[in-house]
Design an enzyme around this catalytic site. Structure first.
Site, PDB file in Angstrom:
ATOM      1  N   SER A  63      -4.506  -4.683   0.429  1.00 50.58           N
ATOM      2  CA  SER A  63      -5.677  -5.112  -0.345  1.00 50.58           C
ATOM      3  C   SER A  63      -5.203  -5.551  -1.727  1.00 50.58           C
ATOM      4  O   SER A  63      -4.026  -5.448  -2.054  1.00 50.58           O
ATOM      5  CB  SER A  63      -6.668  -3.970  -0.483  1.00 50.58           C
ATOM      6  OG  SER A  63      -6.146  -3.019  -1.383  1.00 50.58           O
ATOM      7  N   LYS A  64      -6.140  -6.005  -2.508  1.00 50.16           N
ATOM      8  CA  LYS A  64      -5.827  -6.519  -3.838  1.00 50.16           C
ATOM      9  C   LYS A  64      -5.024  -5.524  -4.665  1.00 50.16           C
ATOM     10  O   LYS A  64      -4.123  -5.867  -5.409  1.00 50.16           O
ATOM     11  CB  LYS A  64      -7.118  -6.862  -4.578  1.00 50.16           C
ATOM     12  CG  LYS A  64      -7.079  -8.310  -5.003  1.00 50.16           C
ATOM     13  CD  LYS A  64      -8.250  -8.731  -5.776  1.00 50.16           C
ATOM     14  CE  LYS A  64      -7.828 -10.046  -6.411  1.00 50.16           C
ATOM     15  NZ  LYS A  64      -8.853 -10.943  -6.687  1.00 50.16           N
ATOM     16  N   ARG A  65      -5.394  -4.257  -4.503  1.00 55.97           N
ATOM     17  CA  ARG A  65      -4.749  -3.159  -5.210  1.00 55.97           C
ATOM     18  C   ARG A  65      -3.225  -3.174  -4.997  1.00 55.97           C
ATOM     19  O   ARG A  65      -2.452  -2.767  -5.849  1.00 55.97           O
ATOM     20  CB  ARG A  65      -5.365  -1.881  -4.642  1.00 55.97           C
ATOM     21  CG  ARG A  65      -5.013  -0.581  -5.241  1.00 55.97           C
ATOM     22  CD  ARG A  65      -6.074   0.439  -4.805  1.00 55.97           C
ATOM     23  NE  ARG A  65      -6.134   0.546  -3.345  1.00 55.97           N
ATOM     24  CZ  ARG A  65      -5.373   1.368  -2.630  1.00 55.97           C
ATOM     25  NH1 ARG A  65      -4.500   2.144  -3.234  1.00 55.97           N
ATOM     26  NH2 ARG A  65      -5.488   1.430  -1.325  1.00 55.97           N
TER      27      ARG A  65
END
Ligand code: GLU
Length: 500
Positions: free
Chosen positions: A266-268
């Site tokens: 994910s973006k994280r």
């Protein structure tokens, strides 16, 4: 080349792959890896790489996303041989749709979204495999068409969908080039799946699975290489092919890309768009190398691959089945490697836009810029970091006066130290302002002041020059800054300490 058999009946023909993104979001690492593997497989076999924009979902497709996809692919250097946009080919699909309806393989469904949602929820609640086995599959075609026509003449629109009549309990198998034999039972495919939906009066817009089958056929795609998330679409596409009597391409489903903790990326974890990576200052060479290793086992401890090298070496059968872990430290490390490998002139050319973006300009003094960049080249990880690391070369740095203090020094000690440096540096001629001279005369000062701890002289000086807690050493920096800028920075520091 046995994998060519099913498509060409054993006859060697051109390898044709396609990358088929939907322009419904920014272009991410997963898409870039799929594009790369398609490109490489085509090129390694002397074939063609086709780019097909799948934009039949008119509500979700956006021109700015298409632009982002095209720019990213170009930036990566994955030049396509042919380009298509599905929205420009809408008249090509009707014939195939009509054939399926004529043959009784497809039918019109008039269920509302509310009905379908409710049915789905009830099936899930009853722990059944959700499947829409549509009652309208039994409706005679002429009744369905009468209903459609009536709707068209009344208000213009009926919420109709053309669905494929899923066969019951049929085993659908294919040989995946990465996974081997993969089979699905038709009962697990969610029922009568959609092929097209009513658009304007009487017109139907092809939907994903159907448009893909028609286009893969018309574009003579020999190999469908795509992400694992599409694997459950494959049996649906095979059913459509079979019923249209179309040849089946080869399939290869690429492993998922996972975060280091093996969760979904994910973006994280840095799953930003390809253009974001460019903005941060990753080189396209780095991304290509990094993406190639996301699932492909290059073997033989080789780590560095250029696009050219990959075109010789890439082997689809050595792509692993299990998830490929995305490791941002590895990406940074690779980027550092490629930055160090660039010639200084090339690096200057690539870094300049980043410096300009940060408002840092060296005017016409290209030699000055080159020296600054050469200083950072060995340790730089991303081009975008250059500005913050070298801002002090472009303007007198701003920082808190406390930063000038080394260990247990007092303000007055820092003032004295900076004054000693200034006096000593003023004695050096502009032309002799090089690292060796600077080092020997300042170290002499430190000895003269009986400073066992050289930090007492060098820390305040280095901080005055850079305003940073960490930077290259003061001698290298002063040599580049030259006498005038060096003295200016020391005076600014003295001013900060209220000494002038
Ligand atoms: N358009 C699909 C997507 O963007 C890919 C279709 C395919 O590769 O078959 O996910």
């Amino acid at each position: 080349m046995s994998f060519l058999k099913s498509f060409f009946g054993g006859k060697q023909e051109e390898i044709r792959t396609r990358f088929a993104p939907s322009p419904t979001g920014l272009f991410h690492i997963g898409g870039a890896r799929t594009a790369l593997f398609n490109f490489l497989f085509a090129k390694v076999n002397g074939g063609k790489f086709i780019l097909r924009i799948e934009d039949t979902d008119l509500e979700r497709s956006r021109p700015e996303y298409e632009k982002d996809i095209l720019e990213s692919i170009k930036w990566l250097g994955l030049n396509w041989d042919e380009f298509y946009r599905q929205s420009e080919r809408l008249n090509l699909y009707n014939g195939y749709l009509n054939k399926l309806i004529d043959d009784g393989k497809a039918f019109y469904c008039f269920h509302s979204k509310e009905f379908l949602d409710k049915e789905y929820k009830e099936q899930v609640a009853a722990k059944k495999n959700p499947a829409h086995i549509c009652e309208f599959r039994k409706l005679p075609r002429k009744d369905a068409e009468r209903r459609l026509n009536k709707a068209v003449s009344n208000s213009g629109q009926e919420n109709a969908i053309i669905r494929f009549k899923i066969p019951f309990d049929e085993e659908i198998c294919f040989d995946d080039l990465i996974r081997g034999k993969v089979c699905f039972n038709s009962n697990t495919l969610g029922g009568d799946f959609s092929l097209a939906k009513a658009a304007s009066a009487g017109n139907f817009l092809p939907l994903y699975n159907f448009a893909v089958v028609v286009d893969d056929y018309l574009m003579k795609i020999s190999h469908v290489i795509r992400g694992e998330e599409h694997i459950s679409n494959t049996p649906k596409q095979i059913l459509i092919q079979k019923n249209l009597d179309l040849p089946m391409p080869e399939y290869a489903h690429l492993p998922l890309i996972l975060a280091p903790d093996r969760s979904k990326l994910s973006k994280r974890h840095g799953a930003t768009s390809v253009m974001d990576y460019r903005e941060m200052g990753y080189l396209p060479e780095t991304l290509i190398n990094f993406l190639a290793l996301l699932g492909w086992n290059a073997g033989a401890n080789e780590e560095f691959f250029s696009l050219k090298g990959l075109i010789k070496k890439f082997d689809l059968t050595k792509v692993q089945k299990s998830g490929a872990v995305f490791n941002i430290e590895k990406l940074d490390w690779l980027n550092g490697h490629y930055i160090r490998n660039l010639s200084l002139d090339e690096l200057v050319k690539r870094i300049n836009p980043f410096l300009e973006r940060d408002g840092l300009r060296a005017g016409d003094d290209i030699e000055y810029l080159k020296k600054i960049i050469a200083l950072e080249q060995p340790r730089l990880k991303k081009l975008g970091e250059m500005g913050e690391r070298t801002v002090y070369f472009f303007k007198i740095p701003s920082y808190k006066p406390e930063l000038l203090i080394w260990r247990d020094m007092l303000f007055k000690d820092a003032i004295a130290s900076l004054k000693i440096s200034r006096e000593s540096l003023l004695k050096i001629n502009e032309l002799d302002f090089n690292r060796e001279n600077l080092e020997s005369s300042l170290l002499k000062e430190a000895e003269r002041a009986k400073n066992k701890d050289k930090g007492r002289l060098l820390w305040p000086l280095r901080t005055a020059l850079t305003g940073l807690e960490a930077s290259p050493g003061p001698f290298e920096i002063m040599e580049i800054l030259g006498k005038k800028r060096t003295i200016e920075r020391i005076e600014a520091a003295l001013k900060k300490l209220n000494a002038i």
